[in-house]
Design an enzyme around this catalytic site. Sequence first.
Site, PDB file in Angstrom:
ATOM      1  N   ASN A  62       0.841  -1.206   0.000  1.00 19.91           N
ATOM      2  CA  ASN A  62       0.000   0.000   0.000  1.00 19.91           C
ATOM      3  C   ASN A  62       0.868   1.244   0.000  1.00 19.91           C
ATOM      4  O   ASN A  62       1.919   1.302   0.638  1.00 19.91           O
ATOM      5  CB  ASN A  62      -1.023  -0.006   1.145  1.00 19.91           C
ATOM      6  CG  ASN A  62      -0.436  -0.207   2.524  1.00 19.91           C
ATOM      7  OD1 ASN A  62       0.595  -0.835   2.679  1.00 19.91           O
ATOM      8  ND2 ASN A  62      -1.096   0.327   3.539  1.00 19.91           N
ATOM      9  N   CYS A  73      -4.131   0.517  -2.400  1.00 20.41           N
ATOM     10  CA  CYS A  73      -3.924  -0.706  -1.607  1.00 20.41           C
ATOM     11  C   CYS A  73      -2.859  -1.592  -2.259  1.00 20.41           C
ATOM     12  O   CYS A  73      -2.607  -1.513  -3.470  1.00 20.41           O
ATOM     13  CB  CYS A  73      -5.216  -1.512  -1.536  1.00 20.41           C
ATOM     14  SG  CYS A  73      -6.540  -0.738  -0.614  1.00 20.41           S
ATOM     15  N   GLU A  75      -2.986  -4.727  -2.969  1.00 20.32           N
ATOM     16  CA  GLU A  75      -3.492  -5.655  -3.996  1.00 20.32           C
ATOM     17  C   GLU A  75      -3.582  -4.971  -5.362  1.00 20.32           C
ATOM     18  O   GLU A  75      -3.227  -5.541  -6.392  1.00 20.32           O
ATOM     19  CB  GLU A  75      -4.894  -6.166  -3.616  1.00 20.32           C
ATOM     20  CG  GLU A  75      -4.923  -7.010  -2.353  1.00 20.32           C
ATOM     21  CD  GLU A  75      -5.157  -6.192  -1.077  1.00 20.32           C
ATOM     22  OE1 GLU A  75      -4.730  -5.015  -1.033  1.00 20.32           O
ATOM     23  OE2 GLU A  75      -5.749  -6.741  -0.144  1.00 20.32           O
ATOM     24  N   CYS A 112     -10.233  -5.177   0.539  1.00 19.73           N
ATOM     25  CA  CYS A 112     -11.337  -4.212   0.640  1.00 19.73           C
ATOM     26  C   CYS A 112     -12.235  -4.343  -0.587  1.00 19.73           C
ATOM     27  O   CYS A 112     -11.888  -5.004  -1.572  1.00 19.73           O
ATOM     28  CB  CYS A 112     -10.783  -2.791   0.745  1.00 19.73           C
ATOM     29  SG  CYS A 112     -10.199  -2.107  -0.812  1.00 19.73           S
TER      30      CYS A 112
HETATM   31  N1  THU Z   1      -5.134  -1.773   2.724  1.00 17.64           N
HETATM   32  C1  THU Z   1      -4.557  -2.552   1.773  1.00 17.64           C
HETATM   33  O1  THU Z   1      -3.529  -2.205   1.179  1.00 17.64           O
HETATM   34  N2  THU Z   1      -5.124  -3.743   1.507  1.00 17.64           N
HETATM   35  C2  THU Z   1      -6.182  -4.280   2.179  1.00 17.64           C
HETATM   36  O2  THU Z   1      -6.601  -5.396   1.889  1.00 17.64           O
HETATM   37  C3  THU Z   1      -6.812  -3.515   3.266  1.00 17.64           C
HETATM   38  C4  THU Z   1      -6.346  -2.113   3.424  1.00 17.64           C
HETATM   39  C5  THU Z   1      -4.483  -0.501   3.069  1.00 17.64           C
HETATM   40  C6  THU Z   1      -5.181   0.750   2.679  1.00 17.64           C
HETATM   41  C7  THU Z   1      -4.600   1.746   3.656  1.00 17.64           C
HETATM   42  O3  THU Z   1      -3.353   2.205   3.173  1.00 17.64           O
HETATM   43  C8  THU Z   1      -4.344   0.911   4.900  1.00 17.64           C
HETATM   44  O4  THU Z   1      -4.327  -0.441   4.473  1.00 17.64           O
HETATM   45  C9  THU Z   1      -5.396   1.083   5.981  1.00 17.64           C
HETATM   46  O5  THU Z   1      -6.666   0.919   5.484  1.00 17.64           O
END
Ligand code: THU
Length: 161
Positions: A62, A73, A75, A112
């Site tokens: 992320n 994110c 993913e 998410c």
């Molecule tokens: N986040 C991800 O990168 N992947 C996920 O599956 C859940 C959330 C990140 C987004 C943000 O930078 C941090 O986690 C908190 O939500």
Amino acid sequence: MNKEDHRFSYEVYPSADELPAQDLLLVNKARAVTSTAYAPYSNFNVGAVARLVNGEMVSGTNQENAAYPVGICAERALLASAATLFPNIAIDSMAISYHNINGVSNHPISPCGMCRQSLVEYEERVKKPIRLILSGMEGKVIVVEKANDLLPLSFGSIDLK
Ligand code: THU
């Protein structure tokens, strides 16, 4: 009126050590790559590593931004890299892990809603389901057969026809 049913099953492993060797390798890489996340606002470092069908590995983390919605994110960072570096090569499996700097990292997280939509699009695009291996830095691991299981009744290209 008809009632319809949607259900899916998934695997739960008490710890990553119980996974098949190839999956354990991916989980360990996802855990390690959390260190390259840029998450100064949430302090929630997420790492994703995928093994493509050609054997290549691609990772994503992320990347946050002071303008919060601009952050991406792990993913979706991974999917953008995979599509750029290895166009049209399907993803076999993706491990997703995280390090919560201010809390615990001992249970799996799952993607998410926005990432689920992107993962499903990727599955459709390359015509292969993506196995998801979800974990924290320790604790149980969940393996989902395909991202599509996480987004029932999803919106897709067929709806635009
Ligand atoms: N986040 C991800 O990168 N992947 C996920 O599956 C859940 C959330 C990140 C987004 C943000 O930078 C941090 O986690 C908190 O939500």
